[in-house]
Write a protein that holds these residues in place. Structure first.
Motif, PDB file in Angstrom:
ATOM      1  N   ASP A  90     -11.101  33.265  62.556  1.00  0.00           N
ATOM      2  CA  ASP A  90     -11.422  33.493  63.971  1.00  0.00           C
ATOM      3  C   ASP A  90     -12.723  34.294  64.101  1.00  0.00           C
ATOM      4  O   ASP A  90     -13.312  34.726  63.094  1.00  0.00           O
ATOM      5  N   THR A  91     -13.164  34.444  65.338  1.00  0.00           N
ATOM      6  CA  THR A  91     -14.479  35.056  65.577  1.00  0.00           C
ATOM      7  C   THR A  91     -14.469  36.564  65.275  1.00  0.00           C
ATOM      8  O   THR A  91     -15.492  37.122  64.923  1.00  0.00           O
ATOM      9  N   LYS A  92     -13.303  37.185  65.397  1.00  0.00           N
ATOM     10  CA  LYS A  92     -13.204  38.610  65.031  1.00  0.00           C
ATOM     11  C   LYS A  92     -13.364  38.749  63.512  1.00  0.00           C
ATOM     12  O   LYS A  92     -14.055  39.654  63.027  1.00  0.00           O
ATOM     13  N   PHE A 116     -13.874  28.745  61.023  1.00  0.00           N
ATOM     14  CA  PHE A 116     -13.132  27.514  60.719  1.00  0.00           C
ATOM     15  C   PHE A 116     -13.270  26.503  61.854  1.00  0.00           C
ATOM     16  O   PHE A 116     -13.443  25.308  61.622  1.00  0.00           O
ATOM     17  N   MET A 117     -13.213  26.986  63.110  1.00  0.00           N
ATOM     18  CA  MET A 117     -13.234  26.050  64.239  1.00  0.00           C
ATOM     19  C   MET A 117     -14.590  25.379  64.424  1.00  0.00           C
ATOM     20  O   MET A 117     -14.681  24.388  65.150  1.00  0.00           O
ATOM     21  N   GLU A 118     -15.646  25.911  63.762  1.00  0.00           N
ATOM     22  CA  GLU A 118     -16.926  25.197  63.778  1.00  0.00           C
ATOM     23  C   GLU A 118     -16.805  23.843  63.078  1.00  0.00           C
ATOM     24  O   GLU A 118     -17.626  22.953  63.287  1.00  0.00           O
ATOM     25  N   LEU A 119     -15.769  23.705  62.251  1.00  0.00           N
ATOM     26  CA  LEU A 119     -15.532  22.420  61.570  1.00  0.00           C
ATOM     27  C   LEU A 119     -14.917  21.393  62.516  1.00  0.00           C
ATOM     28  O   LEU A 119     -14.919  20.193  62.217  1.00  0.00           O
ATOM     29  N   GLY A 124     -12.743  22.310  71.018  1.00  0.00           N
ATOM     30  CA  GLY A 124     -13.152  23.207  72.103  1.00  0.00           C
ATOM     31  C   GLY A 124     -12.498  24.571  72.065  1.00  0.00           C
ATOM     32  O   GLY A 124     -12.349  25.205  73.103  1.00  0.00           O
ATOM     33  N   ILE A 125     -12.044  25.005  70.890  1.00  0.00           N
ATOM     34  CA  ILE A 125     -11.524  26.371  70.782  1.00  0.00           C
ATOM     35  C   ILE A 125     -12.286  27.122  69.684  1.00  0.00           C
ATOM     36  O   ILE A 125     -12.723  26.530  68.704  1.00  0.00           O
ATOM     37  N   ALA A 126     -12.425  28.422  69.907  1.00  0.00           N
ATOM     38  CA  ALA A 126     -13.273  29.211  69.003  1.00  0.00           C
ATOM     39  C   ALA A 126     -12.493  29.773  67.823  1.00  0.00           C
ATOM     40  O   ALA A 126     -13.060  29.994  66.751  1.00  0.00           O
TER      41      ALA A 126
END
Ligand code: 4NP
Length: 162
Positions: A90-92, A116-119, A124-126
């Motif tokens: 996650d972004t944190k 991970f969500m950049e993959l 549409g979730i960060a």
């Protein structure tokens, strides 16, 4: 040449161990064991030495994916020199890893550091939601399974295997 991947989350018992086990399984299925190494670590120290959370183990058992010998550990400064890809759940986690990098004075990390969500941009979730709090391990498994497939493609391309 080998590619080394480190998944990072907060406790290293739910999300990043799931990603480690699933990625290793996919890499084995692709016959790339000798080219890609996988590990996971956490930014928090509450569960050091513990095996994956029972929710993660249940999902992995259902999909007959091994998590044998896996134990929670902390991200270490040396990881920035060992790994080529540091994938934050996650972004944190990403912010915390970047902070560690800064403190380690290794801003020129060899690793590509990303979430991970950049993959999975279409989702549409960060953040991969933390199932430690909401219990939704099956949703995390879905994301992890799809994201690891994308990561495998990316690593294969980087290794000029695809
Ligand atoms: P994880 O989940 O980061 O996906 O392993 C958590 C596990 C433990 C805690 C928080 C999140 N904890 O606060 O102990």
């Amino acid at each position: 040449m080998k590619a080394r991947i480190l998944f990072v989350c907060l406790g290293n018992i739910c999300r990043s161990p799931m990603a480690e086990a699933v990625m290793r399984h996919q890499v084995e299925q692709a016959g790339l064991n000798d080219r890609i190494e996988i590990d996971s670590a956490g930014t928090g120290d509450w569960h050091l030495g513990h095996p994956p959370h029972e929710g993660t183990r249940k999902l992995l058992d259902e999909h007959q994916i091994s998590y044998q010998g896996m134990k929670a550990r902390l991200v270490a400064e040396s990881d920035f020199e060992t790994f080529d890809y540091i994938v934050c759940m996650d972004t944190k986690n990403l912010r915390d890893v970047r902070e560690l990098l800064k403190n380690a004075g290794t801003l020129e990390s060899r690793a590509k550091v990303f979430t991970f969500m950049e993959l999975l941009p279409d989702k549409g979730i960060a953040d991969v939601p933390d199932p430690y709090y909401d219990g939704n391990f099956p949703f995390v498994y879905e994301l992890v399974n799809s994201g690891c497939r994308e990561l495998l493609k990316r690593v294969q391309a980087d290794l000029k295997l695809a």
